[in-house]
Design a protein around this motif. Sequence first.
Motif, PDB file in Angstrom:
ATOM      1  N   PHE A  85      23.106  -0.370   9.505  1.00 50.51           N
ATOM      2  CA  PHE A  85      23.593   0.670   8.598  1.00 50.51           C
ATOM      3  C   PHE A  85      23.746   1.979   9.359  1.00 50.51           C
ATOM      4  CE2 PHE A  85      18.980   0.629   8.326  1.00 50.51           C
ATOM      5  CZ  PHE A  85      18.651   1.969   8.461  1.00 50.51           C
ATOM      6  N   VAL A  86      24.534   2.883   8.774  1.00 50.37           N
ATOM      7  CA  VAL A  86      24.786   4.196   9.376  1.00 50.37           C
ATOM      8  C   VAL A  86      24.514   5.269   8.331  1.00 50.37           C
ATOM      9  CG1 VAL A  86      26.543   5.678  10.442  1.00 50.37           C
ATOM     10  CG2 VAL A  86      26.567   3.215  10.892  1.00 50.37           C
ATOM     11  N   LEU A  87      23.802   6.327   8.750  1.00 45.45           N
ATOM     12  CA  LEU A  87      23.499   7.462   7.879  1.00 45.45           C
ATOM     13  C   LEU A  87      24.054   8.745   8.483  1.00 45.45           C
ATOM     14  CD1 LEU A  87      19.728   6.850   7.015  1.00 45.45           C
ATOM     15  CD2 LEU A  87      21.681   6.476   5.526  1.00 45.45           C
ATOM     16  N   TYR A  88      24.448   9.681   7.609  1.00 43.99           N
ATOM     17  CA  TYR A  88      24.957  10.980   8.050  1.00 43.99           C
ATOM     18  C   TYR A  88      24.315  12.085   7.227  1.00 43.99           C
ATOM     19  CZ  TYR A  88      28.075  15.004   8.391  1.00 43.99           C
ATOM     20  OH  TYR A  88      28.572  16.264   8.557  1.00 43.99           O
ATOM     21  N   ARG A  89      23.929  13.170   7.906  1.00 42.50           N
ATOM     22  CA  ARG A  89      23.488  14.373   7.219  1.00 42.50           C
ATOM     23  C   ARG A  89      23.905  15.570   8.074  1.00 42.50           C
ATOM     24  NH1 ARG A  89      17.368  15.171   6.624  1.00 42.50           N
ATOM     25  NH2 ARG A  89      17.609  16.145   8.644  1.00 42.50           N
ATOM     26  N   ARG A  90      24.648  16.480   7.470  1.00 36.07           N
ATOM     27  CA  ARG A  90      25.127  17.666   8.195  1.00 36.07           C
ATOM     28  C   ARG A  90      23.975  18.597   8.519  1.00 36.07           C
ATOM     29  NH1 ARG A  90      27.425  22.733   7.915  1.00 36.07           N
ATOM     30  NH2 ARG A  90      29.432  22.917   8.942  1.00 36.07           N
ATOM     31  N   ASN A  91      23.968  19.109   9.741  1.00 33.78           N
ATOM     32  CA  ASN A  91      22.990  20.113  10.153  1.00 33.78           C
ATOM     33  C   ASN A  91      23.644  21.476   9.934  1.00 33.78           C
ATOM     34  OD1 ASN A  91      21.407  21.958  11.563  1.00 33.78           O
ATOM     35  ND2 ASN A  91      20.842  20.486  13.136  1.00 33.78           N
ATOM     36  N   ASP A  92      23.154  22.223   8.953  1.00 31.09           N
ATOM     37  CA  ASP A  92      23.773  23.503   8.607  1.00 31.09           C
ATOM     38  C   ASP A  92      23.592  24.570   9.688  1.00 31.09           C
ATOM     39  OD1 ASP A  92      24.813  22.617   6.189  1.00 31.09           O
ATOM     40  OD2 ASP A  92      22.928  22.990   5.148  1.00 31.09           O
ATOM     41  N   GLN A  93      22.484  24.504  10.454  1.00 33.02           N
ATOM     42  CA  GLN A  93      22.248  25.499  11.495  1.00 33.02           C
ATOM     43  C   GLN A  93      23.106  25.241  12.735  1.00 33.02           C
ATOM     44  OE1 GLN A  93      19.348  24.334   9.760  1.00 33.02           O
ATOM     45  NE2 GLN A  93      19.523  26.228   8.602  1.00 33.02           N
ATOM     46  N   LYS A  94      23.144  23.996  13.197  1.00 35.18           N
ATOM     47  CA  LYS A  94      23.894  23.650  14.411  1.00 35.18           C
ATOM     48  C   LYS A  94      24.720  22.393  14.178  1.00 35.18           C
ATOM     49  CE  LYS A  94      20.485  25.387  17.707  1.00 35.18           C
ATOM     50  NZ  LYS A  94      19.603  25.014  18.822  1.00 35.18           N
ATOM     51  N   PRO A  95      25.815  22.485  13.439  1.00 37.87           N
ATOM     52  CA  PRO A  95      26.627  21.280  13.212  1.00 37.87           C
ATOM     53  C   PRO A  95      27.252  20.801  14.515  1.00 37.87           C
ATOM     54  CG  PRO A  95      27.652  23.208  12.217  1.00 37.87           C
ATOM     55  CD  PRO A  95      26.345  23.650  12.772  1.00 37.87           C
ATOM     56  N   CYS A  96      27.205  19.491  14.760  1.00 36.67           N
ATOM     57  CA  CYS A  96      27.814  18.958  15.979  1.00 36.67           C
ATOM     58  C   CYS A  96      28.963  18.003  15.661  1.00 36.67           C
ATOM     59  CB  CYS A  96      26.765  18.298  16.872  1.00 36.67           C
ATOM     60  SG  CYS A  96      25.786  17.021  16.109  1.00 36.67           S
ATOM     61  N   ILE A  97      29.159  17.657  14.396  1.00 36.58           N
ATOM     62  CA  ILE A  97      30.279  16.802  13.995  1.00 36.58           C
ATOM     63  C   ILE A  97      31.151  17.593  13.026  1.00 36.58           C
ATOM     64  CG2 ILE A  97      30.966  14.712  12.759  1.00 36.58           C
ATOM     65  CD1 ILE A  97      28.349  13.439  13.645  1.00 36.58           C
ATOM     66  N   THR A  98      32.435  17.681  13.341  1.00 34.18           N
ATOM     67  CA  THR A  98      33.382  18.342  12.453  1.00 34.18           C
ATOM     68  C   THR A  98      34.127  17.269  11.672  1.00 34.18           C
ATOM     69  OG1 THR A  98      33.642  20.126  14.055  1.00 34.18           O
ATOM     70  CG2 THR A  98      35.312  19.953  12.327  1.00 34.18           C
ATOM     71  N   LEU A  99      33.910  17.248  10.367  1.00 32.94           N
ATOM     72  CA  LEU A  99      34.550  16.245   9.510  1.00 32.94           C
ATOM     73  C   LEU A  99      35.985  16.655   9.197  1.00 32.94           C
ATOM     74  CD1 LEU A  99      31.742  15.530   6.911  1.00 32.94           C
ATOM     75  CD2 LEU A  99      32.445  14.090   8.804  1.00 32.94           C
ATOM     76  N   PRO A 100      36.867  15.660   8.983  1.00 30.74           N
ATOM     77  CA  PRO A 100      38.226  15.987   8.523  1.00 30.74           C
ATOM     78  C   PRO A 100      38.165  16.682   7.161  1.00 30.74           C
ATOM     79  CG  PRO A 100      38.029  13.646   9.075  1.00 30.74           C
ATOM     80  CD  PRO A 100      36.663  14.233   9.163  1.00 30.74           C
ATOM     81  N   ALA A 101      39.153  17.463   6.850  1.00 30.56           N
ATOM     82  CA  ALA A 101      39.198  18.180   5.574  1.00 30.56           C
ATOM     83  C   ALA A 101      39.146  17.196   4.406  1.00 30.56           C
ATOM     84  CB  ALA A 101      40.457  19.013   5.489  1.00 30.56           C
ATOM     85  N   ALA A 102      38.525  17.627   3.324  1.00 35.69           N
ATOM     86  CA  ALA A 102      38.317  16.753   2.152  1.00 35.69           C
ATOM     87  C   ALA A 102      39.608  16.518   1.370  1.00 35.69           C
ATOM     88  CB  ALA A 102      37.256  17.334   1.253  1.00 35.69           C
ATOM     89  N   GLY A 103      40.581  17.402   1.506  1.00 38.72           N
ATOM     90  CA  GLY A 103      41.826  17.239   0.748  1.00 38.72           C
ATOM     91  C   GLY A 103      41.701  17.832  -0.641  1.00 38.72           C
ATOM     92  N   ALA A 158      18.971  16.330  14.803  1.00 39.54           N
ATOM     93  CA  ALA A 158      19.487  16.473  16.160  1.00 39.54           C
ATOM     94  C   ALA A 158      20.907  15.919  16.317  1.00 39.54           C
ATOM     95  CB  ALA A 158      18.562  15.763  17.143  1.00 39.54           C
ATOM     96  N   ARG A 159      21.192  14.772  15.677  1.00 39.10           N
ATOM     97  CA  ARG A 159      22.460  14.066  15.917  1.00 39.10           C
ATOM     98  C   ARG A 159      23.447  14.102  14.758  1.00 39.10           C
ATOM     99  NH1 ARG A 159      21.232   8.509  18.893  1.00 39.10           N
ATOM    100  NH2 ARG A 159      19.567   9.146  20.273  1.00 39.10           N
ATOM    101  N   GLU A 160      22.952  14.244  13.563  1.00 38.86           N
ATOM    102  CA  GLU A 160      23.726  14.193  12.311  1.00 38.86           C
ATOM    103  C   GLU A 160      24.149  12.781  11.922  1.00 38.86           C
ATOM    104  OE1 GLU A 160      25.781  18.527  11.838  1.00 38.86           O
ATOM    105  OE2 GLU A 160      26.978  17.004  12.825  1.00 38.86           O
ATOM    106  N   LEU A 161      24.362  11.899  12.874  1.00 36.99           N
ATOM    107  CA  LEU A 161      24.822  10.536  12.597  1.00 36.99           C
ATOM    108  C   LEU A 161      23.890   9.563  13.313  1.00 36.99           C
ATOM    109  CD1 LEU A 161      27.298   9.038  11.259  1.00 36.99           C
ATOM    110  CD2 LEU A 161      28.247   8.918  13.549  1.00 36.99           C
ATOM    111  N   ILE A 162      23.272   8.654  12.566  1.00 36.62           N
ATOM    112  CA  ILE A 162      22.368   7.687  13.181  1.00 36.62           C
ATOM    113  C   ILE A 162      22.665   6.276  12.691  1.00 36.62           C
ATOM    114  CG2 ILE A 162      20.496   9.326  13.607  1.00 36.62           C
ATOM    115  CD1 ILE A 162      19.084   8.207  11.114  1.00 36.62           C
ATOM    116  N   LYS A 163      22.327   5.332  13.544  1.00 37.21           N
ATOM    117  CA  LYS A 163      22.535   3.925  13.216  1.00 37.21           C
ATOM    118  C   LYS A 163      21.174   3.242  13.159  1.00 37.21           C
ATOM    119  CE  LYS A 163      25.972   1.847  15.351  1.00 37.21           C
ATOM    120  NZ  LYS A 163      26.745   1.044  16.339  1.00 37.21           N
TER     121      LYS A 163
END
Length: 103
Positions: free
Chosen positions: A81-99, A42-47
């Motif tokens: 601690f903080v965890l992140y997992r991208r939701n491929d169906q409905k992404p809600c966080i746009t990460l900066p480009a990897a470079g 649901a959130r992609e980022l949790i604490k």
Amino acid sequence: MLTSKQRSYLRSLATNEDTILHIGKGGVTEQLIRQADDALRARELIKGRVLEASMLTAREGCQLLAEACRAEPVQVIGSRFVLYRRNDQKPCITLPAAGKPAE
């Protein structure tokens, strides 16, 4: 795999997040894994937080939960601690480009 720039961005987002996971004396249980999995979807980022009663350190708890949920550990500070997992169906966080990849 997250770059340091992406990790930094996620850390800045996490400062406004509430702590929704608590690892207690039972450790990383199936119920906690399901809760984390649903929250990541649901959130992609949790604490999360490891309580004093737990036999795990925050780093151990974060690592165990990340592996069980196929998530990326973003940060461990003290008992939180903080965890992140991208939701491929409905992404809600746009990460900066990897470079560019290092050669």
